[in-house]
Design an enzyme around this catalytic site. Sequence first.
Site, mmCIF file in Angstrom:
data_model
loop_
_atom_site.group_PDB
_atom_site.id
_atom_site.type_symbol
_atom_site.label_atom_id
_atom_site.label_comp_id
_atom_site.label_asym_id
_atom_site.label_seq_id
_atom_site.Cartn_x
_atom_site.Cartn_y
_atom_site.Cartn_z
ATOM 1 N N PHE A 171 -0.251 -11.843 -0.035
ATOM 2 C CA PHE A 171 -0.900 -13.089 0.368
ATOM 3 C C PHE A 171 -0.694 -14.159 -0.694
ATOM 4 O O PHE A 171 -0.456 -15.333 -0.373
ATOM 5 C CB PHE A 171 -2.391 -12.853 0.610
ATOM 6 N N ASP A 210 -3.301 -8.276 -1.268
ATOM 7 C CA ASP A 210 -3.630 -9.500 -1.994
ATOM 8 C C ASP A 210 -2.411 -10.118 -2.668
ATOM 9 O O ASP A 210 -2.241 -11.342 -2.666
ATOM 10 C CB ASP A 210 -4.703 -9.206 -3.050
ATOM 11 N N GLY A 211 -1.554 -9.287 -3.249
ATOM 12 C CA GLY A 211 -0.365 -9.807 -3.913
ATOM 13 C C GLY A 211 0.590 -10.478 -2.948
ATOM 14 O O GLY A 211 1.188 -11.517 -3.255
ATOM 15 N N GLY A 232 0.822 -1.209 0.000
ATOM 16 C CA GLY A 232 0.000 0.000 0.000
ATOM 17 C C GLY A 232 0.850 1.250 0.000
ATOM 18 O O GLY A 232 1.613 1.510 -0.921
#
Length: 565
Positions: A166, A163-164, A106
């Site tokens: 994870f 998400d990436g 982020g």
Amino acid sequence: MQLDQVGPSAAGSNLILDHVGQVVLTLNPSGLSWKLAKDMENMYRFVVHGYQKSKIRRNLWVLTAYIFGHKDLKMCQTWVEQINACINMEVGRPKSLLVFIHPLSGKGNGRRIWETVAPIFSRAKVRTKVIVTQRAGHAFDLMKSTTDRELNSYDGVIAVGGDGFFNEILNGLLSSRHHAPYPPAPTEFMQSIGHGNHYPAQRRFNHSSSEGGSVHNPNDTANESPRQSEDRDPLLPSSEAILSESSNFRTEIGPCDTDQDSVFSIPHERFRLGIIPAGSTDAIVISTTGTRDPVTSALHIVLGKRRCLDIAQVVRWKATISSTDAPTVRYAASFAGYGFYGDVITESEKYRWMGPKRYDFAGTKVFMKHRSYEADVSFLEVKSAYPITKEDFPEIRTQRRRLLENPKKVVCSVNCPVCEETVRPASVLLNGVTTVSQVDGEDLKWLRSKGCFLSVGAAIISCRNERAPDGLVADAHLADGLMHLILIKDCPRTFYLWHLTQLTRKGSNPLNFEFVEHHKTTAFTFTSSSDESAWNLDGELLQARQLSAQVFRGLISLFAAGPEI
């Protein structure tokens, strides 16, 4: 300061002060003051930490602390012991976790977000081993090389990122431990990759749990790991208190009750993955908890919530027309996309210095190019999306009846009866080889769509995010064993903009266009007519001209309860 209804009789009175207890309240010319009553000053106190569900924001859990007191120390100790004994009897609460922090996720807040939620784990007496990743693919390499003995010493692995990140941890976990055949495919596809009517059988692995043991895995031939970067956007460019700890008197929790020397198998009965959201989109967290809040996610974890999650296996057969490399196996938990979605990821790499805003900029550039791609997509027909075969599931029969009687979408939520139904997915075989003629004795019927596409996407879950409140597919479930194949055929730019705009509106239907095909399936194949093709897997880039994919129902478990709808 404003005082309402204060008279002379109120001065010097014993009153109850909220969150404090009994106090002596005094009002004199110098102002209003209070002090603890004598009975309160000599009390022993203990604190119970818990949470309340927000009355304003659905799915948001708020930390609370309740202070109790009594003159008798033994009375306080008795209550604390009883509360702790009750907590320790709860099944499923983690005791030891491995935590990976992505420092660049982020806006680069990974460390700060972990520092915010770390006290929650400490209060719940959850031991954590924390690793801050130092380079691209660091978490993948560590997860892949971790021995079964060490993995069995943890109750789960937590990703502080998006998400990436994870996806990187997921692939590291599954790459050498998930033993499964390649996805099924039509005969024509297998002939095009040079394997006649059958895939080459994947070799069975001699899995070792000893220190330094090695695992032979066909994935290793490609020697690829998901890239670690600032977390990528895989989708759009643009109450009642529960006791969690009693301070000062809580007994120490011992090690995990498990055989640490046993082989770590997938799926795993106890082991779970978890996410503390710190990414650009956090679609997996929003789809599984209903909110994008680190504290809420931490509470789901320490309270031992569990939801099974479908995982897609994606096999790249050829990166380019002339490729001769061995097949590369990758996994995705939320989304696999080609065309527009792959181009956004590729374009955004040129503007990494912009941070998360680069996805908006790259998405706008890709949209303006309005490029379409010629491709051939085949997918398995699913006759019944949610086959109900058990008589002891009245809730499931009710849900299916509602589906038939009411065309409105049934959204996956807490205690979802569709996800809890235990029908085995048709595309999963255990005999080592997938054939093209049948799966589990059932004839396969392949459907085909060939033409020019703006995008080809496969949503494993709804993929909700702050820009798409209903996600790509509002009625996608977390563990129903299905992928939602979304084919956007070539159309005028204004029509495609209309489709993208519908994704941003809650309650809309972005799939209700003539140029949009939506198919529920368990497996599909893809062949591009161009030499190179970029795919987006959970926000990670994969170059693949020719690939096949299948979904494994409930392959992993997540620390999550599901969204409340």
